[in-house]
Design a protein around this motif. Structure first.
Motif, PDB file in Angstrom:
ATOM      1  N   HIS A   1      41.825  46.251  32.217  1.00  0.00           N
ATOM      2  CA  HIS A   1      40.706  46.677  33.067  1.00  0.00           C
ATOM      3  C   HIS A   1      41.061  46.507  34.542  1.00  0.00           C
ATOM      4  O   HIS A   1      41.714  45.553  34.920  1.00  0.00           O
ATOM      5  N   GLY A   2      40.590  47.442  35.340  1.00  0.00           N
ATOM      6  CA  GLY A   2      40.933  47.387  36.755  1.00  0.00           C
ATOM      7  C   GLY A   2      42.302  47.989  37.018  1.00  0.00           C
ATOM      8  O   GLY A   2      42.795  47.920  38.124  1.00  0.00           O
TER       9      GLY A   2
ATOM     10  N   TRP B   1      37.294  39.398  37.505  1.00  0.00           N
ATOM     11  CA  TRP B   1      36.306  40.262  38.151  1.00  0.00           C
ATOM     12  C   TRP B   1      36.177  41.584  37.407  1.00  0.00           C
ATOM     13  O   TRP B   1      35.076  42.075  37.167  1.00  0.00           O
ATOM     14  N   ALA B   2      37.324  42.173  37.031  1.00  0.00           N
ATOM     15  CA  ALA B   2      37.291  43.486  36.400  1.00  0.00           C
ATOM     16  C   ALA B   2      36.686  43.437  35.007  1.00  0.00           C
ATOM     17  O   ALA B   2      36.277  44.468  34.477  1.00  0.00           O
TER      18      ALA B   2
END
Lengths: 559, 342
Positions: A385-386, A408-409
């Motif tokens: 992710h991200g 965070w992602a």
């Protein structure tokens, strides 16, 4: 409403964007309200002439004598007084006088406001809060606004202003508040009834009160608010004008995209409008608003919108590192966006530990994210992710942000991954995780030997390699057992862990998913430790310091 | 992520950077003679200006002008670095553009910065200025509903003279040469994808700026030498003061304190994004030429492999790429922030 007998008078204080002020003035005039325009004396005469030419002569329009209105100065009050006096004198039919600025925008048809005021004859609409209970004051001065002397400008001579306040506090200098005044404060935009205004403006002690208020700080927020308590019969302590202040005490501007929010306001006016917000002026000053189906007022929605923005500005989103938010180490903020779990030793002890963990907790568990070869994402993915790459070089370029970006992602999904002594976990990253209250770190010490024992790889110099691994693990342990740790840390030696593997695993899994039960999945498949004693004995006989073998005592009987 | 400098070290860095600023300004003044004015128009005292160094951007220029005109830029100031594809004629035909021309080396003028520093020293004082390349489109919170003037008014009220906007590199799905964008149309119709969250930030204490790297180029071309990956920090909107000087592209500016556009304690400050439309299909053909020109990097041979890779028309898209939908999405992803501008 008859143009000869206006029931509402509007005092407008203007200092910029006169074309907009003229537009709003015309709106009131068209609806049959009397308007007194006050134009700041700092505005060039040419602009004033242009404005007058634009408005033309209107039977309901009056120009108030011009004063210089600095922020927070007495002249703002004086201008409001003279405007109100002018209107009351010239139009006997006026029942209420509304004070607004040139950048206020009416949110509803003028007729609605007039009807509302007629239905509440004699009521004063003014926010008036006893100063001792006003908790929204920014700037630190509340009652002292009324009891200190303010010879310096807060805007232009801040340092002198602060020193003057300090001095007066130190020497307990205090002005007397003229009786029977009871200090009240509130929004400077009000709508007062004729009776109250008359009483204020013709009070025998008016001169005395004025002299007193001229020495107060920001009298435009306290003069009428205090005096109305003396004369008002029915006070509705709620301003008809919507103002949203930011943390610096400045009003937030409204733009075109606030249209739908403003439609949901329960106020009659809004301040302050960005002068070039064409859509807002177009919508609210024409009869367009009438054509649209009315929306139920939801003032809480407006409050929430601005509160969220304010919180984002003052607190920000925890665990986010970006171009306009980059807190230093000691900012006291949460350093990651959500909880995550770090395991060390488990996957060397159990076969397919990450798969098992995923089954038990319902998460996608990664392998060794900091492995020297690459970041082993769940399922061997190349990007996570991200668009976070599994390249070891990219990860090692900034290992901390690799972690914070990952957390965070994947907000909302708990990240679980393994580390071991061999991995590229630099000391500062180890400290970072140990001091992070979002981290759950479970470590079984000594397990770094197991891949060597099973012969999964063969370093050239076993002894040097083991010593190196041990040194790194010792460092990890010293960090995890230091007194600065804020993470949820559990450390076992191999022998301790093997005493009760099931309950230990259960306690770890329960922190990830409270209702996780390892009973349904069974224990992960433990790798065989047969022959470990011989391996350790061989190491020791080669000259390995015996301190290492401590972790295995009890389990293996090595002495 | 970092510790604050000690006051004495901070003073020392400020002192050093102040002299660097003077040196760069002197250099900019010396380079002024390389520029010759081709067309000079007038602009008002309050005008928002846009400064741009440009070379052979025929396909992008129309949309570039349209984007910034819609945002409310009042006047464009171009430095044309020897375009030979008709870009110059297009620029001269614009009523709201002034154009300077130079055949001199882009690299020797510190990648156009000396020219820009001179022009801004000469013309930009007191104006809000956008500084962007032809392939960079500035967006910021509420950009579709609030023109640049609203933003600059608000920044003025906040006492903030500069807006950070990191470069967000957009790319197509599929090999680069397959994306088709007719000249003068929105490049975002073909370049729809970006990397949502693989950016790394380091603070550079000497300039007190942030070094942002990452994105598709780091992932695809610099995965083995991430320190070479392009810098994505940008400060494209600034209220120009006569003492200001660009240091390293528009990544950092002097005086030093202007670089501190990030919230140090809690909280967030305002930021936007520069949509980077570099990866239009033409880049595949241009890569070998740019490699031969070697005008874009100080240590150009290091980047030969990068140009070679681009010439192969790679596919930058990956399974975790995000499709660009608007500034709200970027804010949700934590790439930009409204920072209290509700």
């Amino acid at each position: 409403m008859n143009t000869a007998t206006p029931s509402l008078g509007v005092v407008m204080l203007c200092h910029t964007a006169l074309d907009r002020a003229a537009q709003v003035a015309r709106f009131w005039l068209k609806a049959g309200c009397a308007v007194a325009l006050h134009i700041d004396s700092a505005v060039p005469q040419a602009q004033v002439t242009a404005l007058q030419a634009e408005l033309g002569a209107h039977p309901l329009l009056r120009m108030a004598p011009r004063l210089r209105c600095d922020w927070g100065s007495w002249n703002i009050v004086a201008a409001s007084q003279s405007g109100a006096e002018l209107l009351l004198r010239e139009f006997d039919s006026i029942g209420h006088v509304l004070l607004c600025s040139g950048s206020c925008l009416p949110l509803r048809p003028a007729a609605d406001l007039v009807t509302h005021l007629n239905a509440n004859e004699g009521t004063d609409f003014i926010e008036s809060v006893a100063v001792d209970h006003a908790d929204w004051i920014t700037g630190g001065l509340s009652r002292e606004r009324f009891t200190l002397y303010f010879p310096f400008s807060w805007r232009k001579q801040r340092w002198l202003f602060d020193r003057a306040v300090d001095l007066q506090r130190r020497f307990h200098i205090s002005r007397e508040i003229p009786r029977p005044l009871e200090p009240h404060m509130g929004s400077q935009w009000w709508c007062l009834s004729r009776a109250t205004l008359d009483a204020i403006l013709t009070h025998p002690k008016r001169k005395r009160f004025e002299r007193y208020f001229k020495g107060c700080w920001i009298p435009d927020e306290s003069y009428f608010q205090t005096l109305v308590r003396l004369h008002g019969r029915r006070i509705e302590s709620h301003s008809l004008t919507l103002v949203k202040f930011d943390r610096n005490g400045r009003p937030n501007l409204f733009y075109d995209d606030h249209l739908q929010l403003l439609r949901r306001s329960d106020c009659y006016l809004a301040r302050k409008i960005w002068p070039q917000a064409d859509k807002l002026y177009q919508f609210f000053l024409t009869d367009q608003a009438r054509k649209m189906p009315p929306v139920p007022p939801e003032p809480a929605k407006i409050d929430r919108y601005f509160e969220l923005a304010e919180r984002q500005r003052t607190e920000g989103r925890a665990g986010l590192y970006m171009q306009s938010r980059f807190p230093p180490d000691d900012s006291g903020q949460a350093v990651t966006a959500g909880p995550y779990s770090v395991f060390s030793g488990f996957d060397q002890l159990f076969r397919n530990f990450d798969y098992w963990l995923g089954q038990v907790t319902g998460n996608r568990a990664h392998g060794h994210l900091y492995a020297p070869e690459r970041a082993n994402f769940h399922g061997g993915a190349e990007v996570w992710h991200g668009a976070i790459s599994n390249s070891a070089a990219l990860r090692d370029y900034n290992p901390r942000m690799f972690l914070t970006n990952l957390i965070w992602a994947t907000r909302g999904e708990r990240q679980c991954f393994s580390i071991t002594a061999r991995d590229h976990v630099p000391p500062d990253l180890m400290w970072f995780m140990a001091k992070d209250s979002n981290a759950q770190i479970s470590l079984v010490s000594g397990c770094f030997l197991l891949p060597l024992f099973r012969g999964e790889y063969k370093p050239d110099d076993v002894l040097a390699h083991v010593a190196w691994l041990q040194k790194r693990e010792q460092h990890m342990l010293s960090v995890l057992q230091s007194r600065w740790v804020r993470a949820d840390v559990r450390v076992w030696t191999l022998a301790e862990f093997l005493n009760a593997p099931e309950s230990n695993l259960q306690s770890v899994a329960a922190k990830i998913a409270p209702d996780a039960s390892i009973a349904s999945q069974g224990l992960p498949n433990m790798q065989s430790l047969d022959g470990l004693e011989d391996f350790l004995r061989a190491l020791r006989n080669k000259g390995l310091p015996p301190v290492l073998l401590r972790d295995f005592e009890g389990r293996t009987g090595v002495r | 992520m970092y510790s604050e400098l000690s006051p004495s070290q901070d003073r020392w860095f400020r002192f050093r950077m102040d002299w660097k600023r003077r040196r760069y300004r002197a250099r900019a003044i010396a380079k002024a003679r390389e520029l010759s004015c081709v067309k000079r128009a007038r602009w008002g005292r309050e005008a928002i200006l846009l400064f741009c160094t440009i070379r052979n951007e025929r396909d992008r220029i129309d949309w570039f002008l349209k984007h910034y005109r819609d945002l409310g830029v009042d006047h464009f100031l171009f430095v044309d670095n020897g375009s030979d594809d008709g870009t110059l004629d297009t620029l001269l035909a614009q009523p709201d553009a002034s154009v300077w021309n130079t055949p001199a080396s882009y690299r020797a003028s510190r990648f156009g910065l000396d020219w820009l520093n001179w022009l801004m020293l000469r013309h930009a004082r007191g104006h809000w200025c956008v500084v962007a390349d032809a392939d960079e489109l500035l967006i910021y919170p509420h950009w579709q509903t609030r023109p640049l003037r609203a933003l600059t008014d608000w920044l003025d009220a906040q006492g903030q003279p500069i807006l950070p906007a990191m470069m967000l590199e957009l790319y197509p799905k599929g090999p680069l040469h397959t994306a088709h964008v007719p000249p003068g149309t929105d490049p975002l119709t073909a370049l729809q994808w970006f990397d949502p969250g693989n950016y790394t930030i380091a603070r550079k204490p000497l300039l007190d700026c942030l070094l942002i790297q990452g994105g598709p180029r780091a992932r695809a071309f610099f995965a083995d030498q991430p320190n070479r990956a392009p810098t994505l920090t940008k400060l494209p909107l600034v209220k120009w003061d006569m003492h200001n000087t660009w240091v390293n592209s528009t990544h950092s500016i002097l005086p030093r304190h202007l670089n501190a556009v990030y919230a140090r304690g809690a909280g967030e400050r305002i930021s936007g994004a520069l949509l980077h439309t570099k990866f239009l299909p033409q880049i595949v053909d241009r890569a070998p030429m740019e490699k031969a020109r070697a005008e874009h990097f100080g240590n150009a041979p290091v980047f030969d492999a990068y140009y070679d890779a681009v010439a192969q028309s790679p596919d930058l898209w990956c399974a975790q790429s995000a499709r660009f939908t608007g500034w709200e999405q970027l804010e949700e992803l934590g790439l930009i922030s409204r920072g209290g501008w509700a």
